[in-house]
Scaffold this motif. Structure first.
Motif, PDB file in Angstrom:
ATOM      1  N   PRO A  88      77.677 -89.729 -12.380  1.00 44.07           N
ATOM      2  CA  PRO A  88      77.690 -90.316 -14.247  1.00 44.07           C
ATOM      3  C   PRO A  88      77.470 -89.800 -15.252  1.00 44.07           C
ATOM      4  CG  PRO A  88      75.496 -90.735 -13.135  1.00 44.07           C
ATOM      5  CD  PRO A  88      76.331 -90.311 -11.738  1.00 44.07           C
ATOM      6  N   PRO A  89      78.108 -90.365 -16.124  1.00 47.88           N
ATOM      7  CA  PRO A  89      77.826 -89.273 -17.267  1.00 47.88           C
ATOM      8  C   PRO A  89      75.968 -88.499 -17.766  1.00 47.88           C
ATOM      9  CG  PRO A  89      78.832 -90.371 -18.545  1.00 47.88           C
ATOM     10  CD  PRO A  89      78.419 -91.218 -16.626  1.00 47.88           C
ATOM     11  N   GLY A  90      75.846 -87.261 -18.266  1.00 48.03           N
ATOM     12  CA  GLY A  90      74.510 -87.234 -17.839  1.00 48.03           C
ATOM     13  C   GLY A  90      73.515 -86.856 -16.663  1.00 48.03           C
ATOM     14  N   SER A  91      74.115 -86.727 -15.950  1.00 51.59           N
ATOM     15  CA  SER A  91      73.601 -86.189 -14.187  1.00 51.59           C
ATOM     16  C   SER A  91      73.763 -85.363 -14.039  1.00 51.59           C
ATOM     17  CB  SER A  91      74.758 -87.090 -12.996  1.00 51.59           C
ATOM     18  OG  SER A  91      75.835 -86.533 -13.278  1.00 51.59           O
ATOM     19  N   PRO A  92      73.614 -83.901 -13.141  1.00 48.16           N
ATOM     20  CA  PRO A  92      73.334 -82.568 -13.729  1.00 48.16           C
ATOM     21  C   PRO A  92      74.450 -82.525 -13.089  1.00 48.16           C
ATOM     22  CG  PRO A  92      71.546 -83.533 -12.268  1.00 48.16           C
ATOM     23  CD  PRO A  92      71.864 -84.874 -12.455  1.00 48.16           C
ATOM     24  N   ALA A  93      75.446 -83.013 -12.034  1.00 52.94           N
ATOM     25  CA  ALA A  93      77.034 -82.743 -12.071  1.00 52.94           C
ATOM     26  C   ALA A  93      77.230 -82.589 -12.621  1.00 52.94           C
ATOM     27  CB  ALA A  93      77.537 -83.376 -10.846  1.00 52.94           C
ATOM     28  N   ASP A  94      77.316 -83.523 -14.361  1.00 49.70           N
ATOM     29  CA  ASP A  94      78.093 -83.887 -14.930  1.00 49.70           C
ATOM     30  C   ASP A  94      77.255 -82.794 -16.422  1.00 49.70           C
ATOM     31  OD1 ASP A  94      79.925 -86.052 -17.085  1.00 49.70           O
ATOM     32  OD2 ASP A  94      78.307 -85.727 -18.306  1.00 49.70           O
ATOM     33  N   ILE A  95      76.609 -82.639 -16.512  1.00 47.89           N
ATOM     34  CA  ILE A  95      76.075 -81.802 -17.213  1.00 47.89           C
ATOM     35  C   ILE A  95      76.489 -80.184 -17.222  1.00 47.89           C
ATOM     36  CG2 ILE A  95      73.939 -79.891 -18.047  1.00 47.89           C
ATOM     37  CD1 ILE A  95      72.599 -82.635 -17.419  1.00 47.89           C
ATOM     38  N   ALA A  96      76.854 -79.692 -15.440  1.00 48.35           N
ATOM     39  CA  ALA A  96      77.560 -78.241 -15.373  1.00 48.35           C
ATOM     40  C   ALA A  96      78.797 -78.403 -14.965  1.00 48.35           C
ATOM     41  CB  ALA A  96      77.328 -78.676 -13.816  1.00 48.35           C
ATOM     42  N   ALA A  97      78.759 -79.879 -14.860  1.00 53.09           N
ATOM     43  CA  ALA A  97      80.918 -79.439 -15.231  1.00 53.09           C
ATOM     44  C   ALA A  97      81.771 -79.097 -16.474  1.00 53.09           C
ATOM     45  CB  ALA A  97      81.479 -81.356 -14.896  1.00 53.09           C
ATOM     46  N   ASN A  98      80.643 -79.850 -17.247  1.00 55.01           N
ATOM     47  CA  ASN A  98      81.164 -79.831 -19.400  1.00 55.01           C
ATOM     48  C   ASN A  98      80.685 -78.258 -19.555  1.00 55.01           C
ATOM     49  OD1 ASN A  98      81.923 -82.427 -20.490  1.00 55.01           O
ATOM     50  ND2 ASN A  98      80.115 -82.793 -19.045  1.00 55.01           N
ATOM     51  N   GLN A  99      79.541 -77.048 -18.391  1.00 55.36           N
ATOM     52  CA  GLN A  99      79.777 -76.413 -18.986  1.00 55.36           C
ATOM     53  C   GLN A  99      80.442 -75.266 -18.614  1.00 55.36           C
ATOM     54  OE1 GLN A  99      75.478 -74.680 -18.621  1.00 55.36           O
ATOM     55  NE2 GLN A  99      76.195 -72.787 -17.305  1.00 55.36           N
ATOM     56  N   PHE A 100      80.741 -75.564 -17.181  1.00 55.93           N
ATOM     57  CA  PHE A 100      82.045 -74.965 -17.054  1.00 55.93           C
ATOM     58  C   PHE A 100      83.480 -74.970 -17.648  1.00 55.93           C
ATOM     59  CE2 PHE A 100      85.656 -75.259 -14.524  1.00 55.93           C
ATOM     60  CZ  PHE A 100      85.991 -73.715 -13.550  1.00 55.93           C
ATOM     61  N   ALA A 101      83.553 -75.937 -17.810  1.00 52.94           N
ATOM     62  CA  ALA A 101      84.918 -76.094 -19.368  1.00 52.94           C
ATOM     63  C   ALA A 101      84.261 -76.178 -19.908  1.00 52.94           C
ATOM     64  CB  ALA A 101      84.440 -77.926 -19.640  1.00 52.94           C
ATOM     65  N   LYS A 102      83.889 -75.866 -20.728  1.00 53.45           N
ATOM     66  CA  LYS A 102      83.330 -74.546 -22.025  1.00 53.45           C
ATOM     67  C   LYS A 102      82.965 -73.018 -21.926  1.00 53.45           C
ATOM     68  CE  LYS A 102      80.365 -78.609 -24.556  1.00 53.45           C
ATOM     69  NZ  LYS A 102      78.513 -78.350 -24.816  1.00 53.45           N
ATOM     70  N   GLY A 103      82.881 -72.790 -20.636  1.00 50.31           N
ATOM     71  CA  GLY A 103      82.438 -71.420 -20.243  1.00 50.31           C
ATOM     72  C   GLY A 103      83.986 -70.973 -20.446  1.00 50.31           C
TER      73      GLY A 103
END
Length: 345
Positions: free
Chosen positions: A40-55
């Motif tokens: 779900p949104p806000g989960s550690p995997a979601d946080i990491a996936a969005n950081q991956f996208a930005k990077g």
């Protein structure tokens, strides 16, 4: 003297053609990748996936854009693997052991064995060792799914029940528990004395409320958001399985991405994995505190007793689900394998 419409049209056409010759057709065009998450949104995997996208977007100057779809918007685990094989889905971040869901790759379920790794650090080292490398390569060749990195970990799975408190396998006898429908997981809980009962995740809260099952096994991160602790007020921090996250990409997508960005994708997956681990640790503590404030009885059981009770479970699956001797190889890689990490929680 007047100018004909025909001459104006020709002149305009010449200008357009000249402009197109000066500017490449793909200038400014971004490659968009779809990253599906079952979390779900806000989960550690979601946080990491969005950081991956930005990077990735930053380091490719916007040439590669990653769109993150949490909460299984593009399908569950099985559909995600199928989509990447077909090329209709580009990426995902999943527990590495769940690749065992694919026929012919059940060997990944070895990661579901209890206390296979003595600590998160050992899990990280071994998942990135020569032991697992051939498994990742077989997955790429057979299913067309490439492993960019195995990076990102969260604290172990635990036991949450309406019965308790639980300190040893003796306290587990006869307790009906919902576990993942994976042979290794089912047999594990049977070995400890539980009675596994199939229940859909979406129905689990009410199933515990109504006594259809007496509990579930998940870490605090997947126990707090759905408020399972409201239905089951006992939580034993067994840490019986450590979850390692695999950053996976469709091979069809990989071949379409300019080679100059291949290293970027791998490096950003590693970096995002670090963010996932950090977020997991922070949320783990927050969730435990939330449960304590709610009156949940949190215990740290005798993990050695649990490991001893299931130490030979792997023998039921070696030679069929994974190659014979693989468990011994993994254990031999851990000099301190006889000592579990039991400091703190």
């Amino acid at each position: 003297m007047g100018v004909s419409l025909r001459s104006c049209s020709v002149s305009a056409l010449i200008l357009v053609v000249s402009f197109l010759l000066l500017c490449p057709l793909n200038a400014g065009a971004a490659t968009t990748l779809k990253l599906n998450l079952v979390f779900p949104p806000g989960s550690p995997a979601d946080i990491a996936a969005n950081q991956f996208a930005k990077g990735v977007e930053k380091r490719t100057n916007g040439e590669i854009v990653v769109q993150v779809f949490p909460s299984s918007q593009l399908g569950g685990v099985t559909a995600t693997y199928q989509g990447m094989t077909m090329g209709s889905l580009d990426m995902t971040v999943l527990d590495a052991s769940m690749a065992g869901e694919m026929k012919g790759h059940e060997e990944f379920f070895i990661g579901q064995l209890p206390y296979l790794f003595s600590s998160l650090a050992e899990a990280d080292r071994i998942y990135n060792s020569e032991i697992f490398a051939p498994m990742y390569e077989r997955l790429r060749q057979d299913k067309g799914i490439r492993t960019l990195a195995v990076a990102g970990y969260k604290q172990g799975r635990c036991v949450n029940t309406t019965k308790g408190p639980i300190f040893s396998p003796e306290d587990c006898k006869g307790i009906k528990i919902r576990v993942m429908p994976i042979p290794v997981c089912i047999r594990l809980f049977e070995t400890w004395g539980f009675k596994p009962v199939p229940v859909n995740w979406s129905e689990l809260y009410m199933a515990m409320k109504q006594g259809i099952v007496d509990g579930q096994d998940n870490g605090p991160d997947l126990t707090c958001p759905p408020k399972f602790y409201e239905a089951a007020g006992y939580y034993a921090i067994t840490n019986h399985v450590y979850c390692a996250f695999a950053w996976l990409m469709s091979e069809k997508t990989w071949t379409k991405i300019p080679e100059k960005y291949h290293t970027v994708l791998k490096e950003e997956a590693k970096r995002a994995g670090d963010a996932l681990t950090a977020a997991s640790e922070e949320q783990w503590l927050d969730c435990v505190n939330t449960m304590l404030r709610a009156g949940v009885k949190v215990t740290i059981p005798d993990r050695e007793a649990f490991r001893e009770a299931s130490k030979d479970l792997y023998k039921e699956f070696e030679g069929t689900m994974w190659e014979k001797g693989l468990v011994e190889k993994i254990r031999a890689m851990q000099p301190q394998a006889s000592k579990l990490n039991i400091s703190g929680f």
